[in-house]
Design a protein around this motif. Structure first.
Motif, PDB file in Angstrom:
ATOM      1  N   ILE A   9       2.642   0.042   3.850  1.00 39.18           N
ATOM      2  CA  ILE A   9       1.235  -0.308   4.076  1.00 39.18           C
ATOM      3  C   ILE A   9       0.375   0.217   2.932  1.00 39.18           C
ATOM      4  N   LEU A  10       0.628   1.439   2.507  1.00 33.76           N
ATOM      5  CA  LEU A  10      -0.115   2.007   1.380  1.00 33.76           C
ATOM      6  C   LEU A  10       0.081   1.154   0.128  1.00 33.76           C
ATOM      7  N   TYR A  11       1.322   0.750  -0.149  1.00 32.87           N
ATOM      8  CA  TYR A  11       1.603  -0.115  -1.298  1.00 32.87           C
ATOM      9  C   TYR A  11       0.851  -1.445  -1.180  1.00 32.87           C
ATOM     10  N   GLU A  12       0.844  -2.024   0.017  1.00 30.24           N
ATOM     11  CA  GLU A  12       0.146  -3.293   0.227  1.00 30.24           C
ATOM     12  C   GLU A  12      -1.348  -3.154  -0.049  1.00 30.24           C
ATOM     13  N   GLU A  13      -1.932  -2.057   0.402  1.00 32.52           N
ATOM     14  CA  GLU A  13      -3.363  -1.849   0.166  1.00 32.52           C
ATOM     15  C   GLU A  13      -3.658  -1.633  -1.317  1.00 32.52           C
ATOM     16  N   ILE A  14      -2.768  -0.948  -2.011  1.00 34.45           N
ATOM     17  CA  ILE A  14      -2.955  -0.763  -3.452  1.00 34.45           C
ATOM     18  C   ILE A  14      -2.903  -2.111  -4.155  1.00 34.45           C
ATOM     19  N   THR A  15      -1.931  -2.949  -3.793  1.00 31.60           N
ATOM     20  CA  THR A  15      -1.815  -4.240  -4.471  1.00 31.60           C
ATOM     21  C   THR A  15      -2.913  -5.213  -4.053  1.00 31.60           C
ATOM     22  N   THR A  16      -3.554  -4.984  -2.929  1.00 30.69           N
ATOM     23  CA  THR A  16      -4.719  -5.785  -2.559  1.00 30.69           C
ATOM     24  C   THR A  16      -5.862  -5.502  -3.521  1.00 30.69           C
ATOM     25  N   ILE A  17      -6.020  -4.240  -3.887  1.00 24.41           N
ATOM     26  CA  ILE A  17      -7.092  -3.824  -4.791  1.00 24.41           C
ATOM     27  C   ILE A  17      -6.721  -4.107  -6.250  1.00 24.41           C
ATOM     28  N   ALA A  18      -5.465  -3.893  -6.582  1.00 22.85           N
ATOM     29  CA  ALA A  18      -4.992  -4.082  -7.963  1.00 22.85           C
ATOM     30  C   ALA A  18      -3.736  -4.955  -7.930  1.00 22.85           C
ATOM     31  N   GLY A  35      -0.889   6.463 -13.117  1.00 21.12           N
ATOM     32  CA  GLY A  35       0.293   5.596 -13.173  1.00 21.12           C
ATOM     33  C   GLY A  35      -0.022   4.121 -13.013  1.00 21.12           C
ATOM     34  N   LEU A  36      -1.083   3.817 -12.268  1.00 17.11           N
ATOM     35  CA  LEU A  36      -1.424   2.413 -12.018  1.00 17.11           C
ATOM     36  C   LEU A  36      -2.776   2.020 -12.594  1.00 17.11           C
ATOM     37  N   ASP A  37      -3.374   2.932 -13.343  1.00 14.66           N
ATOM     38  CA  ASP A  37      -4.662   2.690 -13.988  1.00 14.66           C
ATOM     39  C   ASP A  37      -5.743   2.301 -12.965  1.00 14.66           C
ATOM     40  N   LEU A  38      -5.859   3.114 -11.910  1.00 13.04           N
ATOM     41  CA  LEU A  38      -6.875   2.894 -10.882  1.00 13.04           C
ATOM     42  C   LEU A  38      -8.024   3.867 -11.093  1.00 13.04           C
ATOM     43  N   ASP A  39      -9.239   3.410 -10.893  1.00 13.14           N
ATOM     44  CA  ASP A  39     -10.381   4.309 -11.010  1.00 13.14           C
ATOM     45  C   ASP A  39     -10.799   4.802  -9.622  1.00 13.14           C
ATOM     46  N   SER A  40     -11.828   5.618  -9.576  1.00 19.61           N
ATOM     47  CA  SER A  40     -12.239   6.225  -8.308  1.00 19.61           C
ATOM     48  C   SER A  40     -12.699   5.175  -7.298  1.00 19.61           C
ATOM     49  N   MET A  41     -13.346   4.112  -7.755  1.00 16.11           N
ATOM     50  CA  MET A  41     -13.779   3.057  -6.841  1.00 16.11           C
ATOM     51  C   MET A  41     -12.571   2.312  -6.268  1.00 16.11           C
ATOM     52  N   ASP A  42     -11.562   2.089  -7.095  1.00 18.74           N
ATOM     53  CA  ASP A  42     -10.326   1.472  -6.600  1.00 18.74           C
ATOM     54  C   ASP A  42      -9.721   2.317  -5.486  1.00 18.74           C
ATOM     55  N   MET A  43      -9.678   3.636  -5.703  1.00 13.28           N
ATOM     56  CA  MET A  43      -9.098   4.525  -4.699  1.00 13.28           C
ATOM     57  C   MET A  43      -9.906   4.500  -3.404  1.00 13.28           C
ATOM     58  N   LEU A  44     -11.224   4.482  -3.524  1.00 12.75           N
ATOM     59  CA  LEU A  44     -12.055   4.406  -2.312  1.00 12.75           C
ATOM     60  C   LEU A  44     -11.820   3.094  -1.581  1.00 12.75           C
ATOM     61  N   ASN A  45     -11.611   2.018  -2.316  1.00 19.21           N
ATOM     62  CA  ASN A  45     -11.320   0.732  -1.680  1.00 19.21           C
ATOM     63  C   ASN A  45      -9.956   0.734  -0.994  1.00 19.21           C
ATOM     64  N   VAL A  46      -8.980   1.391  -1.589  1.00 17.79           N
ATOM     65  CA  VAL A  46      -7.668   1.537  -0.950  1.00 17.79           C
ATOM     66  C   VAL A  46      -7.825   2.303   0.362  1.00 17.79           C
ATOM     67  N   ILE A  47      -8.566   3.398   0.321  1.00 18.12           N
ATOM     68  CA  ILE A  47      -8.770   4.222   1.510  1.00 18.12           C
ATOM     69  C   ILE A  47      -9.534   3.434   2.581  1.00 18.12           C
ATOM     70  N   ALA A  48     -10.531   2.665   2.171  1.00 19.33           N
ATOM     71  CA  ALA A  48     -11.274   1.842   3.133  1.00 19.33           C
ATOM     72  C   ALA A  48     -10.354   0.802   3.768  1.00 19.33           C
ATOM     73  N   GLY A  49      -9.455   0.233   2.970  1.00 19.40           N
ATOM     74  CA  GLY A  49      -8.495  -0.733   3.499  1.00 19.40           C
ATOM     75  C   GLY A  49      -7.546  -0.096   4.502  1.00 19.40           C
ATOM     76  N   LEU A  50      -7.112   1.122   4.206  1.00 15.97           N
ATOM     77  CA  LEU A  50      -6.241   1.845   5.143  1.00 15.97           C
ATOM     78  C   LEU A  50      -6.974   2.141   6.441  1.00 15.97           C
ATOM     79  N   HIS A  51      -8.240   2.525   6.328  1.00 13.58           N
ATOM     80  CA  HIS A  51      -9.056   2.780   7.521  1.00 13.58           C
ATOM     81  C   HIS A  51      -9.141   1.517   8.376  1.00 13.58           C
ATOM     82  N   GLU A  52      -9.451   0.405   7.755  1.00 11.49           N
ATOM     83  CA  GLU A  52      -9.568  -0.862   8.483  1.00 11.49           C
ATOM     84  C   GLU A  52      -8.247  -1.246   9.142  1.00 11.49           C
TER      85      GLU A  52
END
Length: 82
Positions: A9-18, A35-52
């Motif tokens: 699920i974490l991988y899926e949310e990361i690939t949704t954002i990137a 490792g995946l060239d994600l910025d802080s906003m990307d990480m917050l979006n991943v976390i928001a996706g996990l919350h949802e």
């Protein structure tokens, strides 16, 4: 839910954002941001996706737990048990 399911699920949310990111290409303890060239906003979006998706409240202060795959999986597994 198993840790492997949580990781998927974490991988899926990361690939949704990137969509071009390959989360499986980094080590469990490697910094996801580097490792995946994600910025802080990307990480917050991943976390928001996990919350949802999982219905787990994840305070912004806990975001550093998700800087590694292992940390994110452990955090989510613990929260799901409580």
């Amino acid at each position: 839910m198993t840790e492997d399911e949580i990781k998927a699920i974490l991988y899926e949310e990361i690939t949704t954002i990137a969509p071009d990111a390959d989360p499986g290409s980094i080590g469990a303890d490697e910094d996801v941001r580097d490792g995946l060239d994600l910025d802080s906003m990307d990480m917050l979006n991943v976390i928001a996706g996990l919350h949802e998706r999982l219905g787990i409240d994840i305070p912004e202060a806990d975001a550093p737990q998700f800087f590694t795959v292992a940390g994110g999986v452990q955090y989510l597994a613990e929260r799901m048990r409580n």
